[in-house]
Write a protein that holds these residues in place. Structure first.
Motif, PDB file in Angstrom:
ATOM      1  N   ASP A 229      19.402  -7.654   4.273  1.00 30.30           N
ATOM      2  CA  ASP A 229      17.944  -7.710   4.439  1.00 30.30           C
ATOM      3  C   ASP A 229      17.593  -9.175   4.651  1.00 30.30           C
ATOM      4  O   ASP A 229      16.899  -9.781   3.847  1.00 30.30           O
ATOM      5  CB  ASP A 229      17.296  -7.142   3.160  1.00 30.30           C
ATOM      6  CG  ASP A 229      15.787  -6.962   3.286  1.00 30.30           C
ATOM      7  OD1 ASP A 229      15.276  -7.000   4.430  1.00 30.30           O
ATOM      8  OD2 ASP A 229      15.125  -6.789   2.256  1.00 30.30           O
ATOM      9  N   ILE A 230      18.139  -9.737   5.727  1.00 25.16           N
ATOM     10  CA  ILE A 230      18.094 -11.198   5.879  1.00 25.16           C
ATOM     11  C   ILE A 230      16.689 -11.781   5.903  1.00 25.16           C
ATOM     12  O   ILE A 230      16.515 -12.934   5.568  1.00 25.16           O
ATOM     13  CB  ILE A 230      18.856 -11.689   7.145  1.00 25.16           C
ATOM     14  CG1 ILE A 230      18.568 -10.783   8.324  1.00 25.16           C
ATOM     15  CG2 ILE A 230      20.335 -11.818   6.899  1.00 25.16           C
ATOM     16  CD1 ILE A 230      19.058 -11.344   9.632  1.00 25.16           C
ATOM     17  N   HIS A 232      14.241 -10.876   3.979  1.00 24.85           N
ATOM     18  CA  HIS A 232      13.539 -10.799   2.693  1.00 24.85           C
ATOM     19  C   HIS A 232      14.363 -11.148   1.469  1.00 24.85           C
ATOM     20  O   HIS A 232      13.817 -11.501   0.433  1.00 24.85           O
ATOM     21  CB  HIS A 232      12.962  -9.392   2.505  1.00 24.85           C
ATOM     22  CG  HIS A 232      11.910  -9.045   3.489  1.00 24.85           C
ATOM     23  ND1 HIS A 232      12.068  -8.058   4.430  1.00 24.85           N
ATOM     24  CD2 HIS A 232      10.696  -9.587   3.700  1.00 24.85           C
ATOM     25  CE1 HIS A 232      10.975  -8.001   5.171  1.00 24.85           C
ATOM     26  NE2 HIS A 232      10.136  -8.912   4.748  1.00 24.85           N
ATOM     27  N   ASP A 233      15.672 -10.974   1.550  1.00 23.47           N
ATOM     28  CA  ASP A 233      16.503 -11.221   0.369  1.00 23.47           C
ATOM     29  C   ASP A 233      17.762 -11.969   0.806  1.00 23.47           C
ATOM     30  O   ASP A 233      18.680 -11.389   1.374  1.00 23.47           O
ATOM     31  CB  ASP A 233      16.858  -9.880  -0.311  1.00 23.47           C
ATOM     32  CG  ASP A 233      17.779 -10.069  -1.512  1.00 23.47           C
ATOM     33  OD1 ASP A 233      18.154 -11.224  -1.815  1.00 23.47           O
ATOM     34  OD2 ASP A 233      18.123  -9.061  -2.147  1.00 23.47           O
ATOM     35  N   ALA A 234      17.766 -13.260   0.512  1.00 25.91           N
ATOM     36  CA  ALA A 234      18.881 -14.106   0.955  1.00 25.91           C
ATOM     37  C   ALA A 234      20.167 -13.787   0.207  1.00 25.91           C
ATOM     38  O   ALA A 234      21.239 -14.231   0.602  1.00 25.91           O
ATOM     39  CB  ALA A 234      18.521 -15.576   0.746  1.00 25.91           C
ATOM     40  N   THR A 235      20.063 -13.031  -0.874  1.00 21.99           N
ATOM     41  CA  THR A 235      21.274 -12.705  -1.623  1.00 21.99           C
ATOM     42  C   THR A 235      21.860 -11.365  -1.173  1.00 21.99           C
ATOM     43  O   THR A 235      22.896 -10.947  -1.668  1.00 21.99           O
ATOM     44  CB  THR A 235      20.999 -12.636  -3.141  1.00 21.99           C
ATOM     45  OG1 THR A 235      20.170 -11.501  -3.422  1.00 21.99           O
ATOM     46  CG2 THR A 235      20.319 -13.894  -3.638  1.00 21.99           C
TER      47      THR A 235
ATOM     48  N   MET B  48      11.066 -12.961  -2.365  1.00 27.24           N
ATOM     49  CA  MET B  48      12.173 -13.897  -2.564  1.00 27.24           C
ATOM     50  C   MET B  48      12.229 -14.924  -1.440  1.00 27.24           C
ATOM     51  O   MET B  48      11.855 -14.632  -0.302  1.00 27.24           O
ATOM     52  CB  MET B  48      13.487 -13.122  -2.611  1.00 27.24           C
ATOM     53  CG  MET B  48      13.706 -12.459  -3.954  1.00 27.24           C
ATOM     54  SD  MET B  48      15.260 -11.584  -3.979  1.00 27.24           S
ATOM     55  CE  MET B  48      14.729 -10.026  -3.356  1.00 27.24           C
ATOM     56  N   ILE B  50      13.505 -17.350   1.513  1.00 29.56           N
ATOM     57  CA  ILE B  50      14.498 -17.439   2.586  1.00 29.56           C
ATOM     58  C   ILE B  50      14.400 -18.862   3.136  1.00 29.56           C
ATOM     59  O   ILE B  50      13.334 -19.288   3.563  1.00 29.56           O
ATOM     60  CB  ILE B  50      14.186 -16.426   3.723  1.00 29.56           C
ATOM     61  CG1 ILE B  50      14.113 -14.990   3.191  1.00 29.56           C
ATOM     62  CG2 ILE B  50      15.202 -16.558   4.858  1.00 29.56           C
ATOM     63  CD1 ILE B  50      15.419 -14.374   2.775  1.00 29.56           C
ATOM     64  N   ASN B 275      17.845 -16.866  -6.659  1.00 26.40           N
ATOM     65  CA  ASN B 275      17.634 -16.030  -5.472  1.00 26.40           C
ATOM     66  C   ASN B 275      18.121 -16.663  -4.177  1.00 26.40           C
ATOM     67  O   ASN B 275      17.955 -16.095  -3.094  1.00 26.40           O
ATOM     68  CB  ASN B 275      16.157 -15.646  -5.344  1.00 26.40           C
ATOM     69  CG  ASN B 275      15.800 -14.497  -6.262  1.00 26.40           C
ATOM     70  OD1 ASN B 275      16.609 -13.583  -6.456  1.00 26.40           O
ATOM     71  ND2 ASN B 275      14.612 -14.532  -6.832  1.00 26.40           N
ATOM     72  N   VAL B 277      21.661 -18.023  -2.853  1.00 30.85           N
ATOM     73  CA  VAL B 277      23.070 -18.338  -3.100  1.00 30.85           C
ATOM     74  C   VAL B 277      23.376 -19.636  -2.355  1.00 30.85           C
ATOM     75  O   VAL B 277      22.839 -19.872  -1.275  1.00 30.85           O
ATOM     76  CB  VAL B 277      24.010 -17.196  -2.637  1.00 30.85           C
ATOM     77  CG1 VAL B 277      24.035 -16.068  -3.641  1.00 30.85           C
ATOM     78  CG2 VAL B 277      23.614 -16.671  -1.280  1.00 30.85           C
TER      79      VAL B 277
END
Lengths: 491, 476
Positions: A229-230, A232-235, B48, B50, B275, B277
């Motif tokens: 989910d690049i 919205h969620d970098a992890t 989160m 980016i 959040n 890495v």
């Protein structure tokens, strides 16, 4: 009467037009209204029925088409009240959908209800939500917990109202209540499912998880929810999503499975002990190699305090946005912004949360950081390394989810008495290993004792969900405990 | 007793990226309040960060320009505190591992010496929202919340107001020419906090430091520091200790005034942002960011000097990025005219811009048309006075210079045969001038040129005319 069926079973009925999504939704909503476990924050009656009405052409290759599901009230749902079971968010209506909600909507699953949780997913008792205690549907005496923090989702899924209920798992918040409600509870690898829209408790430990009543259902749902989910969620991981559903076939021949001596030492119920040995035999019978391994008892015992320090430290920061200015009730405060914030937070948060914020802040203070927070991180790494060492040799490890089948309500689940029972502390908290290391971990029903079901847990290597599913699938088939729910009663 | 000043500077630079540091929300100035916001910017639960790739590229470029070591792994931390302008209750910054560290920049001082200012660190972070304090309430504008910032922290090895000013100018030049920021101190896109303390010369111990904020120009940086050094020296000489406090520069009074006494420093309870890495930057990525960096002022300076400008002229041109951009355009037309372009830009163009209080982006005259005008001047088709008239017309709508010349009938006649005929004519009309010339009265030449100008309404080339007149008179 379609309650208490699995996703696979309902799908057959839906595509053969034995029932429509609308009828299914209607029945589920009627059942929700009869809930006696205090598991509901919001019933999405109008939204659900309106959406179900639009579902007329069955999708044969989409198991989730027209399937009602439940969602823990800490996932952002656009236009639908989302409280986190906290007074500080009691009027909060989000403007966007969590990624998992969006994906389920695209698959035409029908959200019927937002369920209760321990306030902001902190606490594992099912007692700290702003609406009070959520009860275990297997216990009409209201003596024993269902556990938490995903208490409402566990209860409603165990009542057979929906075959899927989303939860979140920071320490064991899906996999622990799964044992007290006899459900399949999965938390995949950290990064496998996008957390966008999940209220953060402790991001380095937070996972999206969910309850189903069969392993195959769980595998299919993961296929839908997993993926990067690049935006919205970098992890979230860019790894390709496997075809979990078709890869789950019960083949565990030659797989090496460990169980950890120091965890099992805390088992305090002979039924669990016997069942454990029996399950190991079943796994061996299916071609797996099962062996006992040892893990430093002190490290295992440190898991709970380390968990408390790290999770509370992250939590105090994550919830700093709830300050009465952007979010939370405006209680007053005419003199300064500090007063606005203090009043809102004092009134908005429950006692357990405030206690955890204090613990978190304390461990982050400059003078304490090296002895508390940084030390906790070091111990976390040590433990993760040890566990990963085991997983170099073994495909997975199996353990009881709890030392007991039933767990009574106690005043405050965070309180630690002067007398610490190390073995008990280990067995009641070891599920957090999978959060520390971000490993895929599943709880699976293995027995029923005097009307109370209980689970075992299987944890595998990162991104090797298939192994974990297959081991669980073998037990599910061998034990004939698929699709437990309160309606069906004892089997 | 002699004192030595110890000065350290923290500079915050707002980057002009298309979107914010951690959200896709666009960045723009002067938009209606709270219209450039994404859920992340207001810290909606479940959002989160980016990381903005361009912001990272920018930080690499500035780090490189400041001769810093660049960390090839990106780490972000949370700085936790409660404040009304802080959306999340924490700011995402780089505490433990800044992207750039241990750098320096050399600045030239007025006495010709070069000062090397050491730089401790450069890191990326996000801006807060903007507060508008009213009589009994405060308004919050989240348009600014999340704007990417670069913070550059010098070591305390600056010793005077002038060094400080030159240092800030150098940083400003780098961020402006690398296209990282507008670098406008007056608008707050480059903000600068200065720490000043003094100590007896030769002492190793630091004195009590005073922070000065609210410096909206490089000149004020110097003024504020000079004032502060004087103030602190006076205190110490009278036996009064300097107190740790935050002051601001009052432009009207030209002095620093107390804002607040410093109490215990805030504990920001930093920890790694969970959040994000850690992001590994490949050598290729870093090298590419550096290689594609727009040319900086010090590189342009060398080039300009090669084109024939003096160092002072080149430096003057490079004070203003937009002017030098215009100059670059001109250079791309004909490098050999570098000095002529410089004269025009620094003369007529700057004069016009100042008179009309506009910047060069509003100038209608294109470099091509300016070059055209200069070409006519070079060919002596126009006198320099005429060229100025033509230029003025060009500023209205960039009409082609030669068209304006035609319309105004300005074109100079440099045809020698035609001029020779005219000269014969006027000498015949004014025979006395021949006698005057022979008698050594040179002004007879000027008189004759004037007569021809009058006849032709100024359309002959005066230089050519006067040359022919002298030739003619000599033959008499």
């Amino acid at each position: 009467m379609y309650l208490g069926k699995t996703i696979e079973e309902l799908h057959e009925l839906l595509v053969n037009k034995m029932v429509t999504p609308f009828e299914l939704t209607k029945e589920a909503i009627d059942a929700l209204k009869k809930d006696t476990t205090n598991a509901i924050e919001t019933i999405c009656e109008k939204e659900a029925l309106d959406f179900a009405k639009t579902l007329v052409d069955p999708e044969f290759d989409n198991l989730l088409w027209g399937i009602p599901y439940i969602c823990k009230d800490n996932f952002s749902t656009k236009g639908i009240l989302t409280t986190g079971s906290s007074n500080i968010l009691k009027d909060y209506v989000p403007v966007f959908d969590a990624t998992v909600i969006k994906k389920l909507k695209e698959k035409k699953a029908v959200l019927i209800c937002k369920s209760t949780l321990d306030e902001l997913a902190m606490g594992g008792s099912g007692m700290t939500g702003h609406k009070g205690i959520t009860y275990n549907p297997y216990d009409s005496s209201h003596t024993y917990r269902i556990g938490g923090s995903s208490c409402g989702s566990a209860s409603l899924c165990a009542q057979g109202i929906a075959p899927l209920a989303l939860g979140s798992d920071t320490g064991d918040s899906v996999r622990k209540p799964a044992t007290f409600s006899g459900l399949v509870g999965l938390k995949p690898t950290w990064g496998r499912i996008s957390r966008f829209g999940l209220f953060p408790f402790a991001p380095s430990l937070d996972h999206v998880g969910y309850f189903t009543r069969s392993v195959k259902d769980s595998a299919f749902v993961l296929e839908v929810l997993a993926g990067s989910d690049i935006e919205h969620d970098a992890t979230s991981s860019p790894r390709e999503v496997e075809k979990y559903y078709s890869l789950v076939n019960g083949s565990i021949k030659g797989k090496k499975i460990a169980y950890i001596k120091e965890i099992n030492k805390g088992i305090r119920d002979q039924v669990i002990k016997d069942r454990f040995d029996y399950c190991l035999d079943l796994l061996r019978k299916n071609g797996a190699i099962v062996e006992e391994v040892s893990l430093d008892r002190n490290l295992l015992a440190s898991l709970y305090p380390v968990y408390m320090i790290i999770s509370c430290a992250e939590a105090t920061s994550n919830n700093a946005n709830l300050d009465g200015i952007k979010f939370g009730p405006r209680i007053g405060g005419e003199t300064s912004y500090q007063e606005v914030m203090m009043k809102a937070r004092t009134a908005g948060f429950g006692e357990l949360i405030k206690r955890r914020f204090v613990i978190g802040s304390y461990s982050l203070l400059r003078e304490n950081q090296s002895v508390l927070f940084e030390r906790a991180q070091k111990v976390r790494h040590l433990l993760v390394n040890k566990v990963n060492d085991i997983l170099k040799e073994y495909d997975a490890f199996i353990a009881p989810c709890s030392g007991r089948i039933k767990s009574e309500f106690v005043e405050n689940s965070d309180n630690v008495t002067d007398e610490i029972d190390i073995d008990k502390m280990i067995i009641e908290n070891h599920l957090g290993i999978a959060n520390f290391a971000g490993l895929p971990s599943i709880s699976i029903p293995v027995g029923i004792d005097n009307g109370f079901p209980f689970d075992f847990n299987i944890t595998g290597r990162a991104f090797e969900e298939v192994n974990v599913f297959n081991i669980a699938y073998v037990l599910e088939n061998e034990l004939n405990l698929k699709n437990l729910s309160v309606i069906k009663g004892e089997r | 007793m002699n004192f030595e000043a110890v000065i350290g500077i923290e500079i915050h630079v707002e980057m002009k990226t298309k979107s914010k540091m951690f959200s896709s929300s666009p960045i723009a100035f002067g938009k209606e309040a709270n219209t450039l916001v994404q859920p992340l910017d207001i810290a909606f639960p479940g959002t989160m960060p980016i990381v903005n790739k361009q912001a990272v590229i920018n930080a690499i470029r500035v780090s490189h320009a400041l001769n810093m070591e660049i960390d090839h792994e990106l780490w972000f931390d949370r700085k936790n505190y409660f404040y009304s302008d802080l959306p999340k209750g924490f700011q995402i910054t780089q505490d433990k591992r800044p992207i750039g560290k241990n750098g320096y920049v050399d600045v030239k001082l007025s006495d010709g010496s070069v000062k090397r200012v050491e730089i401790e660190r450069l890191h990326m972070e996000e801006d807060t929202c903007k507060q508008l304090h009213m009589a009994d309430y405060t308004l919050l504008d989240y348009n600014r919340a999340g704007t990417p910032l670069i913070e550059i922290v010098s070591r305390p090895n600056i010793r005077s107001g002038e060094e400080a000013m030159r240092y800030v100018e150098a940083i400003k030049s780098i961020v402006v020419f690398s296209d990282v920021s507008d670098g406008k101190m007056e608008e707050g896109s480059l903000r600068c906090d200065v720490n000043v303390s003094i100590r007896p010369c030769g002492s190793e111990k630091f004195g009590t430091k005073v922070e000065v904020k609210n410096l909206n120009s490089t000149a004020n940086v110097q003024k504020a520091i000079d004032f502060e050094i004087k103030r602190q020296t006076k205190l110490l000489l009278s036996g009064i200790p300097v107190e740790q406090e935050t002051r601001r520069f009052d432009e009207m009074k030209r002095e620093t005034v107390l804002m607040r006494k410093k109490t215990d420093s805030v504990d920001y309870k930093y920890f790694t942002e969970p959040n994000i890495v850690p992001i590994r930057l490949s050598n290729e990525f870093v090298e590419n960011a550096i290689r594609t960096c727009p040319e900086l002022a010090n590189e342009k300076l060398v080039r300009y000097i090669n084109f024939g400008l003096s160092e002072e002229e080149a430096t003057q041109m490079l004070q203003n990025r937009a002017l030098s951009g215009y100059f670059e355009h001109c250079l791309s037309i004909n490098v050999k005219r570098a000095k002529l372009y410089w004269n025009w830009i620094m003369g007529e163009i700057l004069g016009y811009l100042n008179k009309n209080a506009i910047d060069i982006s509003k100038l209608k005259v294109t470099p091509d048309n300016l070059d055209h005008l200069i070409e006519m001047l070079e060919k002596q088709d126009l006198s320099s006075n005429q060229a100025k008239i033509v230029f003025e017309k060009m500023t209205i709508d960039n009409k082609d210079a030669s068209k304006i010349v035609d319309e105004l009938g300005l074109k100079q006649n440099s045809n020698e045969d035609e001029i020779r005929a005219l000269v014969d004519e006027v000498i015949a009309e004014f025979p006395q001038s021949v006698i005057d010339y022979k008698a050594g009265k040179d002004r007879a030449v000027g008189f004759l040129v004037g007569q021809i100008m009058k006849k032709t309404k100024g359309k002959v080339n005066p230089a050519v005319t006067s040359k022919i007149i002298i030739e003619n008179l000599k033959t008499k």
